[in-house]
Motif scaffolding. Structure first.
Motif, short mmCIF file in Angstrom:
data_model
loop_
_atom_site.label_atom_id
_atom_site.label_comp_id
_atom_site.label_asym_id
_atom_site.label_seq_id
_atom_site.Cartn_x
_atom_site.Cartn_y
_atom_site.Cartn_z
N ASN A 1 17.48 20.53 -25.40
CA ASN A 1 18.47 21.49 -25.86
C ASN A 1 19.60 20.76 -26.57
OD1 ASN A 1 17.42 24.04 -24.97
ND2 ASN A 1 17.87 23.41 -22.88
N GLY A 2 20.15 21.39 -27.58
CA GLY A 2 21.24 20.79 -28.32
C GLY A 2 22.51 20.71 -27.49
N SER A 3 23.46 19.94 -27.99
CA SER A 3 24.71 19.75 -27.25
C SER A 3 25.51 21.05 -27.16
CB SER A 3 25.55 18.67 -27.92
OG SER A 3 25.80 19.01 -29.28
N SER A 4 25.44 21.87 -28.20
CA SER A 4 26.19 23.13 -28.19
C SER A 4 25.28 24.32 -27.94
CB SER A 4 26.94 23.31 -29.53
OG SER A 4 26.00 23.27 -30.61
N GLN A 5 24.25 24.49 -28.75
CA GLN A 5 23.30 25.57 -28.59
C GLN A 5 22.02 25.21 -29.31
OE1 GLN A 5 24.74 29.15 -30.47
NE2 GLN A 5 25.10 28.17 -32.43
N GLY A 6 21.00 26.02 -29.10
CA GLY A 6 19.74 25.81 -29.80
C GLY A 6 18.88 24.74 -29.16
N ALA A 7 17.66 24.63 -29.70
CA ALA A 7 16.69 23.63 -29.24
C ALA A 7 16.49 22.59 -30.32
CB ALA A 7 15.37 24.30 -28.90
N THR A 8 16.20 21.38 -29.91
CA THR A 8 15.98 20.26 -30.82
C THR A 8 14.64 19.61 -30.52
OG1 THR A 8 18.35 19.84 -30.98
CG2 THR A 8 16.86 18.08 -31.68
N PHE A 9 13.80 19.49 -31.53
CA PHE A 9 12.49 18.81 -31.40
C PHE A 9 12.52 17.56 -32.27
CE2 PHE A 9 11.73 23.16 -30.21
CZ PHE A 9 10.79 23.06 -29.19
N THR A 10 12.05 16.43 -31.69
CA THR A 10 12.10 15.13 -32.39
C THR A 10 10.71 14.55 -32.48
OG1 THR A 10 14.34 14.75 -31.60
CG2 THR A 10 13.12 12.84 -32.45
N SER B 1 16.41 16.84 -40.18
CA SER B 1 17.01 15.56 -40.57
C SER B 1 16.03 14.43 -40.33
CB SER B 1 18.30 15.31 -39.77
OG SER B 1 18.03 15.31 -38.38
N ILE B 2 16.21 13.36 -41.12
CA ILE B 2 15.36 12.16 -41.03
C ILE B 2 16.28 10.96 -40.84
CG2 ILE B 2 13.63 10.73 -42.18
CD1 ILE B 2 12.94 13.14 -43.91
N CYS B 3 15.92 10.07 -39.89
CA CYS B 3 16.67 8.84 -39.70
C CYS B 3 15.72 7.74 -39.24
CB CYS B 3 17.80 9.04 -38.68
SG CYS B 3 17.21 9.38 -37.01
N GLU B 4 16.14 6.50 -39.45
CA GLU B 4 15.36 5.33 -39.04
C GLU B 4 16.06 4.66 -37.87
OE1 GLU B 4 14.97 2.88 -42.48
OE2 GLU B 4 13.41 4.13 -43.39
N ARG B 5 15.27 4.39 -36.80
CA ARG B 5 15.80 3.71 -35.61
C ARG B 5 14.86 2.54 -35.28
NH1 ARG B 5 19.76 6.79 -33.18
NH2 ARG B 5 19.77 9.02 -33.73
N GLY B 6 15.28 1.35 -35.68
CA GLY B 6 14.44 0.18 -35.42
C GLY B 6 13.12 0.26 -36.16
N ASP B 7 12.02 0.23 -35.41
CA ASP B 7 10.69 0.31 -36.03
C ASP B 7 10.14 1.73 -36.00
OD1 ASP B 7 10.39 0.52 -33.32
OD2 ASP B 7 8.58 -0.73 -33.21
N ARG B 8 11.01 2.73 -35.81
CA ARG B 8 10.57 4.12 -35.76
C ARG B 8 11.28 4.93 -36.84
NH1 ARG B 8 6.27 4.13 -32.41
NH2 ARG B 8 6.54 6.37 -32.05
N VAL B 9 10.58 5.96 -37.31
CA VAL B 9 11.16 6.95 -38.21
C VAL B 9 11.16 8.27 -37.46
CG1 VAL B 9 10.92 8.18 -40.39
CG2 VAL B 9 10.35 5.76 -40.28
N GLU B 10 12.34 8.87 -37.27
CA GLU B 10 12.47 10.08 -36.48
C GLU B 10 12.78 11.27 -37.38
OE1 GLU B 10 15.34 9.46 -33.44
OE2 GLU B 10 14.05 8.10 -32.28
N VAL B 11 12.01 12.36 -37.18
CA VAL B 11 12.23 13.62 -37.88
C VAL B 11 12.67 14.64 -36.84
CG1 VAL B 11 11.23 15.39 -39.35
CG2 VAL B 11 10.44 13.03 -39.55
N THR B 12 13.85 15.22 -37.02
CA THR B 12 14.42 16.14 -36.03
C THR B 12 14.51 17.54 -36.63
OG1 THR B 12 15.72 14.35 -35.06
CG2 THR B 12 16.38 16.59 -34.53
N VAL B 13 14.05 18.54 -35.87
CA VAL B 13 14.15 19.96 -36.27
C VAL B 13 14.98 20.66 -35.19
CG1 VAL B 13 12.90 22.08 -36.77
CG2 VAL B 13 11.91 19.86 -37.40
N ALA B 14 16.15 21.19 -35.60
CA ALA B 14 17.06 21.85 -34.66
C ALA B 14 17.38 23.26 -35.16
CB ALA B 14 18.35 21.04 -34.52
N ASP B 15 17.61 24.15 -34.22
CA ASP B 15 17.99 25.53 -34.56
C ASP B 15 19.24 25.90 -33.79
OD1 ASP B 15 17.26 27.05 -31.99
OD2 ASP B 15 15.38 26.01 -32.43
N ASP B 16 19.86 27.01 -34.17
CA ASP B 16 21.07 27.48 -33.49
C ASP B 16 20.77 28.68 -32.61
OD1 ASP B 16 20.50 29.26 -35.47
OD2 ASP B 16 22.54 29.36 -36.28
N GLY B 17 19.55 28.72 -32.05
CA GLY B 17 19.15 29.84 -31.21
C GLY B 17 19.63 29.67 -29.78
#
Length: 485
Positions: A470-479, A409-425
């Motif tokens: 780590n994600g809220s439910s499962q998996g890892a999240t990299f931002t 997913s891609i989102c804009e936060r202020g002066d930053r653009v964040e790209v997040t890669v999450a899995d259900d591992g």
């Protein structure tokens, strides 16, 4: 540890501080000289001022004459010496005496008759006291003549010095030769000399006190610095013991804390380097052992036909090449700490390009990749090459550990653009999470290899940041957080 030879001849801190301190020793004589000159000038100016004031009061009397009526009034109170001078002269003497006595100060009045006798002061005892001085003035006038109204400096026979000015007597004052106003100056020199000695003594004591205090202060700094230098040598030798105790000076305490922090970082770096060497050695040794073992089997005819052994050798060679390529890529990224030449980059387009490359690997493992794009065009400062390195490694890591899908997913936060890669591992273990970006870190959850280290180094080269959680439910999240263009 011995100090480098090129540092032995350098100036020490104590010597640097003592150089201006030694200059303090020149302050007492210099201040004494300045005080002596200034005080002498001031005292002489005061003497000249008093003399000038008396001159200003006497000159009107000198410019005026005396009538016989005024003389009669003054004669009734005069003594025998004054009566012999005449009525007008007695009136002048009385007026001059009153004027001189009213002014006070050090300036004095002296009046000489035609025979160079003292007729003023009128008191007999005072006349006897100034008789030697009157004789000196008489000799001066005989040798040089009277100097009307100008100040002169006279050295008397008794060793005293005087500032003086002489005038002709007024008209009508008979039998007078010289009217002298004078001010003694010898006491000025004596007072200035005594005061200068006092100033010299006080300033010398002050300079010595300052010198001692400066030496003590310098030693209070140099001794802790010497201890910090010895501690730095121990740290350089691999002894990462914390420096204690604390210092009273704020700057030294900051330096101690910085050195302790540096020591901890060096220790962590050394441990990380050891782990890296151990892990990378294992990564290199495993394929090499497989390659060597299958090659020996082919040589001895164990594998017949040898195609299977050749396939294993090719796979292990590819694995070995992948590790070596990763090491070279990481070395190039970390070898240049400056940010790359960044330009505005379409994050959505670049991300879709990386996802398209990863879909083949994902489909072979039964993993789906979902891309969540923003409602508007996201532009950030990056380079295609570095951005691709980050996303390729994040996507391959997500595909390796995901159970069924990976979400980008891609989102804009202020002066930053964040790209997040999450899995259900299964996610990242708490003990492994702080080390997830270390090179070839091998934790309980598996082997992270070099991919995430390369991703973080590429992010830093773009002036971006890369974090893991780590994600809220499962998996890892990299931002990946990029600067907005």
């Amino acid at each position: 540890m011995s100090r480098p030879a090129e540092h032995c001849g350098r100036q020490r801190v104590l010597a640097r501080l003592l150089i201006p301190a030694v200059a303090l020793l020149l302050l007492p004589p210099l201040s004494c000289f300045v005080f002596h000159v200034s005080a002498t000038r001031y005292a002489y100016s005061e003497a000249e001022r008093e003399l000038s004031t008396l001159q200003q009061q006497i000159e009107p009397l000198l410019e005026s004459g005396f009538s016989e009526e005024g003389a009669d009034a003054s004669n009734s109170n005069g003594d025998g010496a004054a009566e012999a001078l005449g009525d007008s002269t007695q009136a002048f003497l009385k007026g001059a005496g009153v004027t001189a006595s009213q002014l006070g100060g050090n300036a004095r009045l002296l009046i000489l008759s035609n025979t160079m006798k003292v007729v003023y002061p009128r008191n007999e005892q005072l006349r006897e006291d100034v008789a030697p001085l009157a004789a000196d003035f008489a000799r001066y006038f005989q040798e040089n003549g009277a100097i009307e109204g100008d100040s002169i400096e006279l050295s008397a026979s008794d060793g005293e010095t005087y500032l003086a000015a002489s005038y002709d007597p007024p008209s009508g004052a008979h039998n007078l030769a010289h009217v002298v106003v004078y001010c003694p100056t010898s006491h000025i020199g004596e007072w200035v000399d005594a005061s200068s000695l006092l100033v010299l003594g006080v300033s010398s004591v002050f300079a010595l006190v300052v010198l001692v205090a400066l030496v003590a202060t310098a030693r209070s700094i140099t001794r802790p610095l010497a201890r910090l230098c010895r501690s730095a040598e121990r740290i350089g030798a691999g002894d990462f013991v914390e420096i204690a105790p604390t210092f009273g000076l704020g700057e030294l305490e900051e330096l101690r804390c910085s050195m302790n922090d540096m020591s901890r970082r060096l220790e962590q770096s050394e441990q990380s380097q050891k782990r890296f060497l151990e892990n990378v050695s294992h990564e290199l040794r495993s394929p090499l052992m497989s390659i060597g073992g299958y090659a020996q089997g082919i040589e001895r005819g164990v594998f017949d036909p040898p195609q299977h052994a050749a396939r294993v050798i090719m796979d292990e060679s590819a694995r070995l090449a992948e590790v070596v390529d990763g090491l070279l890529c990481l070395s190039r990224l970390e070898g240049n700490v400056d940010c790359a030449a960044l330009c505005p980059t379409d994050v959505v387009g670049s991300l879709n390009r990386c996802v398209d490359r990863a879909r083949g690997l994902a489909s072979s493992r039964g993993i789906s990749i979902e891309v969540r794009e923003p409602g508007c065009k996201a532009v950030a400062l990056a380079t295609d090459n570095l951005f691709d390195k980050v996303m390729d490694n994040l996507l391959s890591n997500a595909i390796r550990y995901a159970q069924s899908k990976a979400i980008v997913s891609i989102c804009e936060r202020g002066d930053r653009v964040e790209v997040t890669v999450a899995d259900d591992g299964p996610g990242i273990g708490k003990a492994d999470l702080p080390h997830v970006f270390e090179r070839c870190y091998k934790g309980e959850g598996g082997h992270f290899g070099l991919g995430l280290s390369i991703a973080q180094s590429a992010a830093r080269r773009m002036g971006a940041s890369l974090s893991a959680e780590n994600g809220s439910s499962q998996g890892a999240t990299f931002t990946l957080s990029l600067r907005r263009a």
